[in-house]
Write a protein that holds these residues in place. Sequence first.
Motif, PDB file in Angstrom:
ATOM      1  N   TRP A   1      41.942  49.098  34.885  1.00  0.00           N
ATOM      2  CA  TRP A   1      42.333  48.599  36.198  1.00  0.00           C
ATOM      3  C   TRP A   1      43.473  49.443  36.748  1.00  0.00           C
ATOM      4  CZ3 TRP A   1      45.127  46.540  32.165  1.00  0.00           C
ATOM      5  CH2 TRP A   1      46.438  46.123  32.401  1.00  0.00           C
TER       6      TRP A   1
ATOM      7  N   THR B   1      38.612  48.833  38.074  1.00  0.00           N
ATOM      8  CA  THR B   1      38.793  47.626  38.864  1.00  0.00           C
ATOM      9  C   THR B   1      40.233  47.564  39.345  1.00  0.00           C
ATOM     10  OG1 THR B   1      38.517  45.208  38.895  1.00  0.00           O
ATOM     11  CG2 THR B   1      39.313  46.185  36.847  1.00  0.00           C
TER      12      THR B   1
ATOM     13  N   SER C   1      37.484  45.107  47.381  1.00  0.00           N
ATOM     14  CA  SER C   1      37.240  44.950  45.944  1.00  0.00           C
ATOM     15  C   SER C   1      35.788  44.626  45.636  1.00  0.00           C
ATOM     16  CB  SER C   1      38.151  43.856  45.370  1.00  0.00           C
ATOM     17  OG  SER C   1      39.508  44.246  45.405  1.00  0.00           O
TER      18      SER C   1
END
Length: 597
Positions: free
Chosen positions: A263, A310, A336
């Motif tokens: 992430w 992510t 997202s």
Amino acid sequence: MKKIRVVSVYLLLYISLSITGVQAKEIHVKPSLSYNRQDTNLILPPSWAFGILYGGYTNQKQTIERVNELMAHDYPVDSYWIDSWFWSFADHGKGPQQYIDFVADTVDYPDRKAMWDYLEKKNIKGGFWIWDCIFKTGNEKAFDDFRRKGYFKNTYIETSPWHNNDSTTAMFQTKEDDKSGTICGNIDFDNPEAVAYFKQQMKHFFDEGADFIKLDRTSAIPVCKAMFEMTQTFGKETKGRGFILSHTGGMETEAYKHFPGKWTDDTRSDWTVEQPTKDFNAWVPRVGLKENIAMYTDPLKRSSKIPFLTNDLGGFDRGRTNIVDESLYIRWMQFSIFSPIVEVFSQPENPTSNLAYRYSKRADKLFRQYSHLRMELFPYIYSYAQLARLKSGPMIRKIPGQLYEYLFGNELFVAPVYERDSVERQCLLPSGKWVNFWTDETVDGGKHLSISAPIEQIPLMVRQGSVIPMRPYARSIEKGTNDTIILHVYPGAGSEFTLIEDDGSSNDYLKGAFSKTIIRLSTDNENFVLNIAPTIGQYKGMSLKRTWKIIIHGIGQVNTMACNGKPVLFMLDGKTTVSTFFVSNKRERERIRVTYK
């Protein structure tokens, strides 16, 4: 391995158009780039990781309540992890006691097995937070054990307040007026014996039912490797395909691709660091929404090379304010949704926990709409995840010279809105013709355009000639199925899409256990032909039959449709034409012809 005999079968959909108001013609569209090299370093996450993931600072009771709230709001839920308070909840992760003692909090999590079992029954994977060191104070037994065995790489005095006599989430902050600290031992993950021993100390958490890990503090490849292997070996539901979340570092060699995913680190809940709308502590990385987009699209940033990247949807750190920004949350959410992996998380100080229903009714409605769309797009998304390995084609495809627009796959152009109060988006579309996903309006690419972007809509364009496979909505990826595929067709040019499938949970795909179904679209004056080739390949649990429905976009009035000479019912739904369902056998010869006049 038993050999499978594949019969050559083609499902031929021949469509002749009588179009009102739009001239159909052949348009040659070049793909953005050519990807033809297999990336043997790349390992796929399990299929559930391409749904919607959540994390939070919740105890056992609150964890059950949280997932129940999510389901009550009709949100998809594929996984939930408990962040660092998993080890010591009552004092909000104050530490250093229990960081880490290999026991964790057994008071606020009195029956972890029951908690994980509850999630499993709901098709929700459970995870927990971990790091790569042991504080001595309060964890003397574990610390002395590792030191005695020679399993520390080094020891030092840790002065950061993070889980070190403070409940702050400031990972990189050090108190200037406090020179005291705690002895910390960094576990030696380059030592195979230390790794094996660490894994055995952690095994009982997976025996209780945990499935995956959120790794903090480090992203060093040896540490990621050990953590990932634990989820592979010990995870009860993985069937061999592990999953972790780690920071964006640790990319010294291509080996990092063996251990998905990553992430974009701690981010600021703000539009951009260029014109901040609030104050932040100095330690928080200078990354707002705009900069976070660039972490995916800027070729000069190493993070843009991460296949399965992510981000904390909505931003991690809310800043020095008690006010939350609904429009920022909505725009961040929209971006997202069109990223490789979607996860919802924030610092514990954020009263919303970045959950849409805690922002507003509008945010709640829009999150539900976009998250449902994400789940319906799973066949498209997962096929591109597979192609990242088979063809080295990234899921997010950069457009030269454009940092804040990108292709999601080859068919979808995405232009996130990153400016406050903006309701239109200036962008340069790639060459060819494009269809507005929301309105079905067709526009010419290769030039600058202003695209309408009300708060409800992210600018999303579909390459004309595309075929996009979707499926009916299900609350989790594993509850859904590709047995029914809804083909969204955008006629006007030729194209080809390869639908790639496997069992989603094992590593059999590495041995060739996956299937491909090639779908080709070609045009001929006022006709177009849709060829669905025979499914090639096999994997465990694969169904031999498939139900199809075709939705045709942006072509005007359709007069007739027939299958094998027999009329097929269809209906006009706004600007789209929707066929009835039909069933095909993947292995038998079958010819389906649909004609228009």
